[in-house]
Design a protein around this motif. Structure first.
Motif, PDB file in Angstrom:
ATOM      1  N   GLN A 154      29.725  32.792  51.473  1.00  0.00           N
ATOM      2  CA  GLN A 154      31.172  32.613  51.789  1.00  0.00           C
ATOM      3  C   GLN A 154      31.577  33.706  52.275  1.00  0.00           C
ATOM      4  OE1 GLN A 154      33.175  30.524  48.607  1.00  0.00           O
ATOM      5  NE2 GLN A 154      31.229  30.319  47.509  1.00  0.00           N
ATOM      6  N   ASP A 155      30.893  34.408  52.867  1.00  0.00           N
ATOM      7  CA  ASP A 155      31.625  35.718  53.819  1.00  0.00           C
ATOM      8  C   ASP A 155      32.096  36.703  52.937  1.00  0.00           C
ATOM      9  OD1 ASP A 155      30.735  34.473  56.220  1.00  0.00           O
ATOM     10  OD2 ASP A 155      32.655  33.365  56.278  1.00  0.00           O
ATOM     11  N   VAL A 156      31.880  36.739  51.607  1.00  0.00           N
ATOM     12  CA  VAL A 156      32.233  38.101  50.794  1.00  0.00           C
ATOM     13  C   VAL A 156      31.144  39.240  51.083  1.00  0.00           C
ATOM     14  CG1 VAL A 156      32.394  39.026  48.536  1.00  0.00           C
ATOM     15  CG2 VAL A 156      32.869  36.588  49.177  1.00  0.00           C
ATOM     16  N   VAL A 157      31.481  40.275  51.448  1.00  0.00           N
ATOM     17  CA  VAL A 157      30.599  41.354  52.043  1.00  0.00           C
ATOM     18  C   VAL A 157      30.505  42.458  50.690  1.00  0.00           C
ATOM     19  CG1 VAL A 157      29.866  43.357  53.685  1.00  0.00           C
ATOM     20  CG2 VAL A 157      30.737  40.890  54.322  1.00  0.00           C
ATOM     21  N   VAL A 158      31.907  42.552  50.273  1.00  0.00           N
ATOM     22  CA  VAL A 158      31.838  43.677  49.050  1.00  0.00           C
ATOM     23  C   VAL A 158      32.607  43.177  48.090  1.00  0.00           C
ATOM     24  CG1 VAL A 158      32.900  45.938  48.706  1.00  0.00           C
ATOM     25  CG2 VAL A 158      31.794  45.630  50.920  1.00  0.00           C
ATOM     26  N   ALA A 159      32.050  43.353  46.843  1.00  0.00           N
ATOM     27  CA  ALA A 159      32.769  43.043  45.455  1.00  0.00           C
ATOM     28  C   ALA A 159      33.084  44.362  44.775  1.00  0.00           C
ATOM     29  CB  ALA A 159      31.981  42.257  44.462  1.00  0.00           C
ATOM     30  N   ARG A 160      34.528  44.383  44.689  1.00  0.00           N
ATOM     31  CA  ARG A 160      34.860  45.704  43.671  1.00  0.00           C
ATOM     32  C   ARG A 160      35.502  45.177  42.263  1.00  0.00           C
ATOM     33  NH1 ARG A 160      39.393  46.924  45.702  1.00  0.00           N
ATOM     34  NH2 ARG A 160      39.720  44.916  47.091  1.00  0.00           N
ATOM     35  N   LEU A 161      34.861  45.815  41.221  1.00  0.00           N
ATOM     36  CA  LEU A 161      35.203  45.479  39.831  1.00  0.00           C
ATOM     37  C   LEU A 161      36.516  46.136  39.536  1.00  0.00           C
ATOM     38  CD1 LEU A 161      34.618  44.211  37.352  1.00  0.00           C
ATOM     39  CD2 LEU A 161      33.349  45.935  36.647  1.00  0.00           C
ATOM     40  N   LEU A 162      37.624  45.210  39.085  1.00  0.00           N
ATOM     41  CA  LEU A 162      38.756  45.826  38.749  1.00  0.00           C
ATOM     42  C   LEU A 162      39.129  45.791  37.330  1.00  0.00           C
ATOM     43  CD1 LEU A 162      41.107  44.084  41.746  1.00  0.00           C
ATOM     44  CD2 LEU A 162      39.725  46.460  41.424  1.00  0.00           C
ATOM     45  N   HIS A 163      39.554  46.759  36.669  1.00  0.00           N
ATOM     46  CA  HIS A 163      39.942  46.589  35.191  1.00  0.00           C
ATOM     47  C   HIS A 163      41.375  46.936  35.233  1.00  0.00           C
ATOM     48  CE1 HIS A 163      40.204  48.571  30.879  1.00  0.00           C
ATOM     49  NE2 HIS A 163      39.768  47.409  30.884  1.00  0.00           N
ATOM     50  N   ASP A 164      42.204  45.790  34.709  1.00  0.00           N
ATOM     51  CA  ASP A 164      43.536  45.914  34.818  1.00  0.00           C
ATOM     52  C   ASP A 164      44.339  46.302  35.961  1.00  0.00           C
ATOM     53  OD1 ASP A 164      43.770  44.743  32.066  1.00  0.00           O
ATOM     54  OD2 ASP A 164      43.612  47.028  31.426  1.00  0.00           O
ATOM     55  N   TRP A 171      36.810  40.558  39.801  1.00  0.00           N
ATOM     56  CA  TRP A 171      36.282  40.975  41.127  1.00  0.00           C
ATOM     57  C   TRP A 171      37.257  40.686  42.326  1.00  0.00           C
ATOM     58  CZ3 TRP A 171      32.218  43.862  40.765  1.00  0.00           C
ATOM     59  CH2 TRP A 171      31.085  43.742  39.879  1.00  0.00           C
ATOM     60  N   ALA A 172      37.549  41.847  43.017  1.00  0.00           N
ATOM     61  CA  ALA A 172      38.127  41.792  44.225  1.00  0.00           C
ATOM     62  C   ALA A 172      37.066  41.522  45.335  1.00  0.00           C
ATOM     63  CB  ALA A 172      39.141  43.094  44.665  1.00  0.00           C
ATOM     64  N   LEU A 173      37.373  40.605  45.841  1.00  0.00           N
ATOM     65  CA  LEU A 173      36.243  40.286  47.005  1.00  0.00           C
ATOM     66  C   LEU A 173      36.804  40.463  48.425  1.00  0.00           C
ATOM     67  CD1 LEU A 173      35.269  36.767  45.322  1.00  0.00           C
ATOM     68  CD2 LEU A 173      34.216  39.242  44.907  1.00  0.00           C
ATOM     69  N   ASP A 174      35.922  41.176  49.155  1.00  0.00           N
ATOM     70  CA  ASP A 174      36.268  41.809  50.555  1.00  0.00           C
ATOM     71  C   ASP A 174      35.308  41.043  51.537  1.00  0.00           C
ATOM     72  OD1 ASP A 174      38.364  43.382  48.993  1.00  0.00           O
ATOM     73  OD2 ASP A 174      37.404  44.986  49.455  1.00  0.00           O
ATOM     74  N   ASP A 175      35.927  41.098  52.880  1.00  0.00           N
ATOM     75  CA  ASP A 175      35.143  40.617  53.942  1.00  0.00           C
ATOM     76  C   ASP A 175      34.621  41.748  54.688  1.00  0.00           C
ATOM     77  OD1 ASP A 175      37.180  41.713  55.523  1.00  0.00           O
ATOM     78  OD2 ASP A 175      37.827  39.570  56.366  1.00  0.00           O
ATOM     79  N   ALA A 176      33.972  41.615  55.745  1.00  0.00           N
ATOM     80  CA  ALA A 176      33.203  42.750  56.522  1.00  0.00           C
ATOM     81  C   ALA A 176      34.492  43.687  57.078  1.00  0.00           C
ATOM     82  CB  ALA A 176      32.619  41.943  57.852  1.00  0.00           C
ATOM     83  N   GLU A 177      35.865  43.229  57.308  1.00  0.00           N
ATOM     84  CA  GLU A 177      36.606  44.323  57.662  1.00  0.00           C
ATOM     85  C   GLU A 177      37.382  45.094  56.780  1.00  0.00           C
ATOM     86  OE1 GLU A 177      36.506  41.201  59.709  1.00  0.00           O
ATOM     87  OE2 GLU A 177      35.215  42.425  60.832  1.00  0.00           O
ATOM     88  N   GLY A 178      36.914  44.694  55.484  1.00  0.00           N
ATOM     89  CA  GLY A 178      37.481  45.562  54.208  1.00  0.00           C
ATOM     90  C   GLY A 178      38.676  44.580  53.838  1.00  0.00           C
ATOM     91  N   ARG A 179      39.046  43.378  54.360  1.00  0.00           N
ATOM     92  CA  ARG A 179      40.135  42.692  53.791  1.00  0.00           C
ATOM     93  C   ARG A 179      40.046  41.866  52.526  1.00  0.00           C
ATOM     94  NH1 ARG A 179      40.783  40.698  60.082  1.00  0.00           N
ATOM     95  NH2 ARG A 179      39.074  39.595  58.928  1.00  0.00           N
ATOM     96  N   ALA A 180      40.889  41.836  51.694  1.00  0.00           N
ATOM     97  CA  ALA A 180      40.613  41.100  50.746  1.00  0.00           C
ATOM     98  C   ALA A 180      40.528  39.511  50.909  1.00  0.00           C
ATOM     99  CB  ALA A 180      41.933  41.380  49.476  1.00  0.00           C
ATOM    100  N   LEU A 181      39.879  38.849  50.246  1.00  0.00           N
ATOM    101  CA  LEU A 181      39.677  37.466  50.508  1.00  0.00           C
ATOM    102  C   LEU A 181      40.620  36.817  49.336  1.00  0.00           C
ATOM    103  CD1 LEU A 181      35.997  37.013  51.304  1.00  0.00           C
ATOM    104  CD2 LEU A 181      37.770  37.069  52.970  1.00  0.00           C
ATOM    105  N   ASP A 182      41.378  35.407  49.981  1.00  0.00           N
ATOM    106  CA  ASP A 182      41.989  34.614  48.750  1.00  0.00           C
ATOM    107  C   ASP A 182      41.023  33.835  48.398  1.00  0.00           C
ATOM    108  OD1 ASP A 182      42.211  33.382  51.359  1.00  0.00           O
ATOM    109  OD2 ASP A 182      44.211  32.756  50.980  1.00  0.00           O
ATOM    110  N   ARG A 183      40.170  33.454  48.924  1.00  0.00           N
ATOM    111  CA  ARG A 183      39.072  32.280  48.525  1.00  0.00           C
ATOM    112  C   ARG A 183      37.621  32.930  48.920  1.00  0.00           C
ATOM    113  NH1 ARG A 183      42.068  29.696  45.695  1.00  0.00           N
ATOM    114  NH2 ARG A 183      43.453  28.309  46.475  1.00  0.00           N
TER     115      ARG A 183
END
Length: 69
Positions: free
Chosen positions: A46-56, A8-20
């Motif tokens: 933990q302020d994750v707003v969007v989760a994107r599922l990544l395959h490879d 999962w790529a986890l993003d904040d409210a501004e669409g930035r990828a979170l490192d934690r």
């Protein structure tokens, strides 16, 4: 032979990828989706707003909005 990787790529409210927090890496989509289902409330806290599922490394499904009702 390389195993497929799902994460999962986890993003904040501004669409930035979170490192934690970080997503574990899974060998199948079912396990990845189950993990999100079990952990989405804590991720949202933990302020994750969007989760994107990544395959490879490529987005494999529509993004999931995480909202605590």
């Amino acid at each position: 032979m390389m195993r497929p990787q799902w994460e999962w790529a986890l993003d904040d409210a501004e669409g930035r990828a979170l490192d934690r927090p970080i997503s574990p890496v899974f060998t199948n989509q079912f396990d990845a989706e189950q993990w999100l289902g079990e952990n989405w409330r804590e991720l949202a806290r933990q302020d994750v707003v969007v989760a994107r599922l990544l395959h490879d490394g490529t987005q494999a499904a529509a993004a999931v909005a995480l909202r605590i009702p």
